[in-house]
Write a protein that holds these residues in place. Structure first.
Motif, PDB file in Angstrom:
ATOM      1  N   ASN A  16      25.999  74.609  85.734  1.00 55.27           N
ATOM      2  CA  ASN A  16      25.979  75.387  84.495  1.00 55.27           C
ATOM      3  C   ASN A  16      27.274  76.179  84.313  1.00 55.27           C
ATOM      4  O   ASN A  16      27.782  76.312  83.200  1.00 55.27           O
ATOM      5  CB  ASN A  16      24.795  76.346  84.481  1.00 55.27           C
ATOM      6  CG  ASN A  16      23.481  75.655  84.204  1.00 55.27           C
ATOM      7  OD1 ASN A  16      23.449  74.581  83.597  1.00 55.27           O
ATOM      8  ND2 ASN A  16      22.382  76.256  84.641  1.00 55.27           N
ATOM      9  N   ALA A  17      27.803  76.733  85.419  1.00 56.77           N
ATOM     10  CA  ALA A  17      28.985  77.584  85.337  1.00 56.77           C
ATOM     11  C   ALA A  17      30.264  76.783  85.123  1.00 56.77           C
ATOM     12  O   ALA A  17      31.130  77.172  84.321  1.00 56.77           O
ATOM     13  CB  ALA A  17      29.109  78.431  86.608  1.00 56.77           C
ATOM     14  N   PHE A  18      30.408  75.653  85.835  1.00 53.71           N
ATOM     15  CA  PHE A  18      31.663  74.903  85.815  1.00 53.71           C
ATOM     16  C   PHE A  18      31.628  73.682  84.896  1.00 53.71           C
ATOM     17  O   PHE A  18      32.670  73.187  84.494  1.00 53.71           O
ATOM     18  CB  PHE A  18      32.028  74.438  87.227  1.00 53.71           C
ATOM     19  CG  PHE A  18      32.414  75.549  88.152  1.00 53.71           C
ATOM     20  CD1 PHE A  18      33.671  76.127  88.090  1.00 53.71           C
ATOM     21  CD2 PHE A  18      31.530  76.025  89.103  1.00 53.71           C
ATOM     22  CE1 PHE A  18      34.037  77.144  88.950  1.00 53.71           C
ATOM     23  CE2 PHE A  18      31.880  77.043  89.967  1.00 53.71           C
ATOM     24  CZ  PHE A  18      33.136  77.612  89.897  1.00 53.71           C
ATOM     25  N   GLU A  19      30.436  73.178  84.596  1.00 60.71           N
ATOM     26  CA  GLU A  19      30.265  71.931  83.852  1.00 60.71           C
ATOM     27  C   GLU A  19      31.207  70.841  84.382  1.00 60.71           C
ATOM     28  O   GLU A  19      32.038  70.301  83.654  1.00 60.71           O
ATOM     29  CB  GLU A  19      30.500  72.160  82.361  1.00 60.71           C
ATOM     30  CG  GLU A  19      29.886  71.062  81.500  1.00 60.71           C
ATOM     31  CD  GLU A  19      29.972  71.347  80.006  1.00 60.71           C
ATOM     32  OE1 GLU A  19      28.986  71.884  79.484  1.00 60.71           O
ATOM     33  OE2 GLU A  19      31.001  71.037  79.403  1.00 60.71           O
TER      34      GLU A  19
ATOM     35  N   PRO B 218      23.679  69.658  78.368  1.00 56.06           N
ATOM     36  CA  PRO B 218      25.047  69.114  78.285  1.00 56.06           C
ATOM     37  C   PRO B 218      25.739  69.063  79.641  1.00 56.06           C
ATOM     38  O   PRO B 218      26.399  68.081  79.983  1.00 56.06           O
ATOM     39  CB  PRO B 218      25.758  70.087  77.329  1.00 56.06           C
ATOM     40  CG  PRO B 218      24.663  70.730  76.555  1.00 56.06           C
ATOM     41  CD  PRO B 218      23.511  70.835  77.506  1.00 56.06           C
ATOM     42  N   ALA B 219      25.577  70.142  80.427  1.00 60.85           N
ATOM     43  CA  ALA B 219      26.212  70.180  81.749  1.00 60.85           C
ATOM     44  C   ALA B 219      25.584  69.154  82.680  1.00 60.85           C
ATOM     45  O   ALA B 219      26.280  68.471  83.441  1.00 60.85           O
ATOM     46  CB  ALA B 219      26.097  71.578  82.350  1.00 60.85           C
ATOM     47  N   ALA B 220      24.254  69.039  82.635  1.00 58.83           N
ATOM     48  CA  ALA B 220      23.560  68.086  83.506  1.00 58.83           C
ATOM     49  C   ALA B 220      23.967  66.661  83.194  1.00 58.83           C
ATOM     50  O   ALA B 220      24.134  65.825  84.092  1.00 58.83           O
ATOM     51  CB  ALA B 220      22.053  68.264  83.367  1.00 58.83           C
ATOM     52  N   ARG B 221      24.139  66.354  81.918  1.00 61.93           N
ATOM     53  CA  ARG B 221      24.532  64.986  81.542  1.00 61.93           C
ATOM     54  C   ARG B 221      25.957  64.680  81.972  1.00 61.93           C
ATOM     55  O   ARG B 221      26.290  63.529  82.288  1.00 61.93           O
ATOM     56  CB  ARG B 221      24.388  64.799  80.027  1.00 61.93           C
ATOM     57  CG  ARG B 221      22.953  64.679  79.538  1.00 61.93           C
ATOM     58  CD  ARG B 221      22.916  64.152  78.120  1.00 61.93           C
ATOM     59  NE  ARG B 221      23.578  65.054  77.176  1.00 61.93           N
ATOM     60  CZ  ARG B 221      22.972  66.022  76.506  1.00 61.93           C
ATOM     61  NH1 ARG B 221      21.677  66.223  76.673  1.00 61.93           N
ATOM     62  NH2 ARG B 221      23.645  66.798  75.671  1.00 61.93           N
ATOM     63  N   ALA B 222      26.822  65.712  81.965  1.00 58.81           N
ATOM     64  CA  ALA B 222      28.239  65.488  82.286  1.00 58.81           C
ATOM     65  C   ALA B 222      28.468  65.259  83.773  1.00 58.81           C
ATOM     66  O   ALA B 222      29.419  64.583  84.169  1.00 58.81           O
ATOM     67  CB  ALA B 222      29.073  66.677  81.814  1.00 58.81           C
ATOM     68  N   ALA B 223      27.612  65.837  84.612  1.00 59.26           N
ATOM     69  CA  ALA B 223      27.873  65.845  86.057  1.00 59.26           C
ATOM     70  C   ALA B 223      27.359  64.586  86.736  1.00 59.26           C
ATOM     71  O   ALA B 223      26.186  64.235  86.617  1.00 59.26           O
ATOM     72  CB  ALA B 223      27.243  67.071  86.693  1.00 59.26           C
ATOM     73  N   ARG B 224      28.246  63.925  87.460  1.00 58.68           N
ATOM     74  CA  ARG B 224      27.854  62.837  88.352  1.00 58.68           C
ATOM     75  C   ARG B 224      27.844  63.379  89.775  1.00 58.68           C
ATOM     76  O   ARG B 224      28.591  64.289  90.107  1.00 58.68           O
ATOM     77  CB  ARG B 224      28.841  61.665  88.263  1.00 58.68           C
ATOM     78  CG  ARG B 224      28.867  60.968  86.928  1.00 58.68           C
ATOM     79  CD  ARG B 224      29.874  59.814  86.939  1.00 58.68           C
ATOM     80  NE  ARG B 224      31.253  60.270  87.043  1.00 58.68           N
ATOM     81  CZ  ARG B 224      32.049  60.102  88.089  1.00 58.68           C
ATOM     82  NH1 ARG B 224      31.585  59.484  89.188  1.00 58.68           N
ATOM     83  NH2 ARG B 224      33.296  60.541  88.100  1.00 58.68           N
ATOM     84  N   PHE B 225      27.003  62.804  90.618  1.00 56.13           N
ATOM     85  CA  PHE B 225      26.906  63.218  92.018  1.00 56.13           C
ATOM     86  C   PHE B 225      27.332  62.064  92.908  1.00 56.13           C
ATOM     87  O   PHE B 225      26.959  60.912  92.669  1.00 56.13           O
ATOM     88  CB  PHE B 225      25.464  63.617  92.363  1.00 56.13           C
ATOM     89  CG  PHE B 225      25.092  64.988  91.892  1.00 56.13           C
ATOM     90  CD1 PHE B 225      24.977  66.051  92.775  1.00 56.13           C
ATOM     91  CD2 PHE B 225      24.870  65.226  90.540  1.00 56.13           C
ATOM     92  CE1 PHE B 225      24.645  67.313  92.339  1.00 56.13           C
ATOM     93  CE2 PHE B 225      24.537  66.497  90.089  1.00 56.13           C
ATOM     94  CZ  PHE B 225      24.428  67.532  90.987  1.00 56.13           C
TER      95      PHE B 225
END
Length: 321
Positions: A252-255, A287-294
């Motif tokens: 959430n903080a860094f997206e 939006p942040a969750a969709r952008a982040a890959r693990f």
């Protein structure tokens, strides 16, 4: 351009082992050396052994000379002054001018960086983070550390100790950080009562007990959980819950485009990655969750040495710190 960078010497100071290697512009390690730290001996003999290890790495690498020295160590430290202030994993190491000592020993400029921050830079430049612009890195081993890259630049903070992602508070009133002390194993033992601590949001409340020889490390907890041990499964579920909770806040903080997980515990692979990624996908802002890959880190046990090499290369090229 990176392949044109000169060879540099990288030194990593850990609580249990010292590592050294010559890092070239392609991020490869040459002349890799490892030896026990034996931190109980104190700074002077340990640093003598570290610098001897560095000389051996240069000789084994077969390079005529190195252009700089990069040093990776846990903090707190002062990167500008090049001083180890009081690292908890090195008791008695107070205000050690490590950069000045390395410069005097090897006759070239030197730079100091927090080990997890250096590892983040190494993964960003030469490992899993290649091609990204914004990346969060966590190392999960004896303790938890991390670093972040924002807009292509390593985040260091105002005093050089920023990005200490391992110090994110997950549970107010929970177990205090010991900066490197086997959190997953400690959770198999009952915690001392705290009258002011709020109720824990995580079940169960029953005390956990196990002999120190049974589950001495988080990696052993992972293996025991995979084998079906009920206590280990309980601890492992809490571990992934805590990581997922912390990473939800970080995402959430860094997206970030990418979240990279490294350290010994990641040898459990999908058993760690899947529940953590699922927690973030469920709880982070969409939006942040969709952008982040693990993904898992790529550089393995040499990540801090590669990262320290990247720090030394930045020193030579004048990259902003």
């Amino acid at each position: 351009m990176e392949h044109d960078l000169p060879a540099v010497l990288s030194l990593d100071i850990g609580g249990t082992k010292l590592a050294a290697g010559v890092v070239t512009g392609d991020g490869l390690i040459h002349g890799w050396q490892v030896t026990p730290t034996r931190r109980e001996e104190g700074p002077r003999p340990v640093l003598t052994r570290l610098f001897d290890l560095g000389r051996k790495a240069v000789a084994e690498a077969g390079v005529p000379e190195v252009a700089a020295v990069g040093i990776s160590c846990g903090g707190p430290l002062d990167t500008t002054a090049g001083v180890l202030e009081c690292p908890p994993h090195l008791p008695g190491w107070i205000d050690i001018p490590i950069v000045a000592l390395a410069t005097e020993t090897f006759g070239v400029p030197a730079a100091l960086e927090n080990d997890a921050t250096a590892a983040a830079l190494g993964e960003f430049r030469y490992g899993a983070g290649r091609g990204t612009s914004t990346m969060v890195y966590l190392t999960i081993s004896t303790g938890v550390g991390g670093g972040s890259v924002i807009g292509g630049r390593l985040h260091r903070g105002a005093a050089g100790n920023g990005g200490e992602l391992g110090h994110v508070m997950v549970r107010p009133g929970g177990r205090k950080c010991s900066c490197g002390g086997g959190a997953a194993w400690r959770r198999t033992r009952p915690a001392p009562p705290s009258p002011s601590a709020p109720a824990r949001p995580w079940p169960p409340a029953a005390p956990r007990r196990c002999p120190p020889s049974a589950l001495p490390t988080a990696e052993d907890v992972s293996r025991a959980a995979e084998a079906g041990d009920p206590l280990a499964i309980e601890v492992w579920d809490e571990t992934t819950w805590a990581l997922g909770t912390a990473l939800t806040d970080l995402v959430n903080a860094f997206e970030p485009e990418l979240v990279v997980l490294g350290g010994g515990v990641t040898r459990s692979g999908a058993r760690l990655l899947d529940p953590v990624a699922a927690a973030v996908a469920r709880d982070a802002m969409p939006p942040a969750a969709r952008a982040a890959r693990f993904t898992l880190a790529e550089l393995g046990d040499g990540v801090c040495v590669v990262g320290a090499g990247a720090v030394a290369h930045d020193l030579l090229t004048g990259a902003a710190r």
